[in-house]
Design a protein around this motif. Sequence first.
Motif, PDB file in Angstrom:
ATOM      1  N   GLU A  22      37.668  38.240  42.661  1.00 54.61           N
ATOM      2  CA  GLU A  22      37.647  38.151  41.161  1.00 54.61           C
ATOM      3  C   GLU A  22      37.214  36.636  40.705  1.00 54.61           C
ATOM      4  O   GLU A  22      37.112  36.343  39.756  1.00 54.61           O
ATOM      5  N   GLN A  39      41.743  45.485  41.652  1.00 50.42           N
ATOM      6  CA  GLN A  39      40.438  45.875  41.552  1.00 50.42           C
ATOM      7  C   GLN A  39      39.902  46.954  42.786  1.00 50.42           C
ATOM      8  O   GLN A  39      39.865  48.009  42.646  1.00 50.42           O
ATOM      9  N   LYS A  86      42.476  50.063  42.821  1.00 46.62           N
ATOM     10  CA  LYS A  86      42.284  51.181  41.646  1.00 46.62           C
ATOM     11  C   LYS A  86      41.026  51.976  42.142  1.00 46.62           C
ATOM     12  O   LYS A  86      40.852  52.993  41.808  1.00 46.62           O
ATOM     13  N   GLN A 124      48.197  42.205  33.413  1.00 40.99           N
ATOM     14  CA  GLN A 124      46.929  42.929  32.952  1.00 40.99           C
ATOM     15  C   GLN A 124      47.505  44.332  32.598  1.00 40.99           C
ATOM     16  O   GLN A 124      48.490  44.889  33.387  1.00 40.99           O
ATOM     17  N   HIS A 170      30.627  39.681  36.932  1.00 39.18           N
ATOM     18  CA  HIS A 170      31.790  40.301  36.900  1.00 39.18           C
ATOM     19  C   HIS A 170      32.564  40.201  38.331  1.00 39.18           C
ATOM     20  O   HIS A 170      33.192  39.350  38.606  1.00 39.18           O
ATOM     21  N   ARG A 220      31.403  51.157  37.802  1.00 45.51           N
ATOM     22  CA  ARG A 220      31.174  50.581  39.333  1.00 45.51           C
ATOM     23  C   ARG A 220      30.066  51.112  40.145  1.00 45.51           C
ATOM     24  O   ARG A 220      29.523  52.458  39.681  1.00 45.51           O
TER      25      ARG A 220
HETATM   26  N1  ASP Z   1      39.309  43.910  37.610  1.00 48.71           N
HETATM   27  C1  ASP Z   1      38.517  43.285  36.510  1.00 48.71           C
HETATM   28  C2  ASP Z   1      39.245  42.093  36.090  1.00 48.71           C
HETATM   29  O1  ASP Z   1      40.661  41.631  36.531  1.00 48.71           O
HETATM   30  C3  ASP Z   1      38.654  44.072  35.583  1.00 48.71           C
HETATM   31  C4  ASP Z   1      37.947  45.400  35.639  1.00 48.71           C
HETATM   32  O2  ASP Z   1      36.788  45.449  36.177  1.00 48.71           O
HETATM   33  O3  ASP Z   1      38.500  46.424  35.420  1.00 48.71           O
HETATM   34  O4  ASP Z   1      38.757  41.299  35.116  1.00 48.71           O
END
Ligand code: ASP
Length: 595
Positions: A173, A197, A200, A233, A456, A497
Motif C-alpha cells: 500500500e 489486500q 482478500k 477499514q 493505487h 483488479r
Molecule cells: N487495499 C486498498 C486500500 O487499503 C483498498 C482497495 O483497493 O480495496 O486502500
Amino acid sequence: MIRTHQAGALRRDDVGATVVLTGWVATRRDHGGVTFLDLRDASGVVQVVSRDLPDVHALRNEWCIKVTGEVGARKEGNENPDLSTGHIEVVATAVEVLSESETPPFPIHGSEPIDSGVDETTRWRYRYLDLRRTGPASALRTRAKIVSVIRRVMERHEFVDVETPYLTRSTPEGARDFLVPVRLQPGHWYALPQSPQLFKQLLMVAGLERYYQIARCFRDEDFRADRTPEFTQLDIEMSFLDEEDVFALTEELFAELWRDVLGVELPTPFPRITYWESMRRYGSDKPDLRFELELVDLTEHMQGTEFRVFQAEHVGAVVVPGGAGYTRKELDGWQEWARSRGAKGIAWLLVPDPATGDGGSELRGSITKLEAERLTSLPAAAGAAPGDAILFAAGPRRTTLELLGALRNAVARQRGLVREEEWRFLWVVDAPMFEPVSSDNPAVAEGAVAGWTAVHHPFTAPTEAYAATFHDDPEHALARAYDVVGNGMELGGGSIRIHQREMQQRVFDVIGLTRDEAQSKFGFLLEAFNYGPPPHGGIAFGLDRLAATLAGTDAIREVMAFPKASSGGDPLTGAPTPVTERQRKEAGIDVRPEL
Ligand code: ASP
C-alpha cells in the motif's frame, strides 16, 4: 444487577417507585441540611436529594456510589427542561460508597461537548475519565452504531465476514511496515498488514465471491493530525463485478448510515467525475462541492506572453467574489500562505467596481506589467465581475493545480462560502495508473522520471482504453480505480483488479519489479492466480474517518477508544517503550539471518 433502574431513564411515570441506583457523583451541592447530588451512569444524570443522611456530606465528585431512594416529582419551578430526568428527583434513604475517587485531572460534569478544551495528551492519558463525559462517550457510541448498520447492510447482500492474519508479510500500500520479531526464528520478522489486500484477493480465488471485514490496518507513516499508525477499514471484495456493483453497494450503505445515524436523506446515485476533470475544475482529487469557486484555466490566454511569471506550463486562477475589497495586508497574507506551502507566491488583480468604489478606478495588481491587451481582457477571460479579485498561480501543471485547489478551499473558508449544512458526495474515477518516482540520484536530471510506481497498488487494472498499451505510456495510463469523496474528504477507495497473469507482469515491468522480486514479494498471490482467478475488485472505507464525520468531529482520534497522541505515542500506557537486553536477545532482534 445491584441496581433496579438506570439513572438517566427515570421519568414522571416512576414517581412513587422505590429505586436503587448506581453511578458516579457528578456534582454535590450542600444547602444547609439539604444536599443535592447529580448521579451519573451511562444512561445519563439524575438529581438525588438527601435531607438528613449524614454520610452524604463526605461524598466527593467521581466517587462511585449506590443510592436507595424514592422517586418524587420536582416542585414546580425546580424543574429542569434541559434534562430528560428534569421533572423528577430521587429522595435518598440510603447511600453506600462503592469506591472513592481522587480529584480528577479535569472537571467531569457529564454534559461536555466532544472537545471541551482540555488538552489532548491529558485526555488520552486519562481516557477512562474522559469517557465519563457525554460528548466523548457518545462519539464511541456513534461508532458502534455505524458498525452495526454496516453489518446489517453487508449481511443483507450475503457478504461473508472473514478475519485475515495480522502477523503476515508486507502489503503493497506504499507505506512502511511495522515489523514484529519472531523468537522462534531469530532474525525473521512478520509485517503487520497495511491492509488485507492480498488476502482478500486470495479469498476471491477461493470462490468466496463476497468478502468483508472490519479490519485493523497498520502503516508506519509520518505523524499528522489526521493520521494514526493503526486505523480501521471496512474492507470489501467481490467477484464477477464491475464498477457499478461497487458504486451501488457503497451508495446503499452510505444512504443507510446517514439515515440511521443522522436522519439525513442522501441523494443517490452520487455524481461521478474523472480524476483529471476534478483536478482541472477543483485542483484536487477530493473536491469539496459545498461551494462553487471552480478554477479558471488561463494557460491559453497567456500563450506567448513576455511576462516572465506567466511563462509556464499552466497558468490558472481563483476568482474571489467581492475580493476587490481586499486590503494590502490581506493580499500579503495570501503570499505568505502560498510560501508556507512551498510555492513561490500568488499574483493578484483587483477588478474595480464603480458602484462601490472597491478596487479603485482601474485594474490594480501585481501583474499590471502584463501586455496591455492581455491585461484588459483578463477579467472577462477569467469570468471575473466588477468587485472581484483574481488570484493567480503559474508553474508545472500538477503542482499549480494543486496549489490553486488548496487556495480554492482556503478562500471558501475565509469568505464563508462553504454551505456547512450540506452533504455532497461524489465518485472520482479514472485516476492515473502510475506516478513518477522522484530520484535522489544526482545523475538523474532534475524533473526527469527515474521510474514509475503504482498510484493505487500494483494489482489495479487499467481502463479498457489502456489495457493493451499502458506499459508503453505509463504517464497517461488510467486505472479502473475509484474514490468516494464526501464534503472534501476521501472516505474510501478501491479498484477493479488484474486477474490475468500477462497483464500483471506488464505492471511489474513498468514499476521495475523483476520477476524474481515479484516472486519473492507476492509469489503466493501470483501462484494462486495460476488457478483460474475470477474477475474481481473491491473497495475499503476508512472507518475512523467515517465515524468521525458522522459523529460531527474533524478528529479521528475522537472515535478511537484509546487513541495515540499526535506524536505517535500512547500517553495512557506509555507505549512505545524500550525493551530490555533480555527481550532483545529472546526476540532475536539483533540476529542477521543469512539471506
Ligand atoms: N487495499 C486498498 C486500500 O487499503 C483498498 C482497495 O483497493 O480495496 O486502500
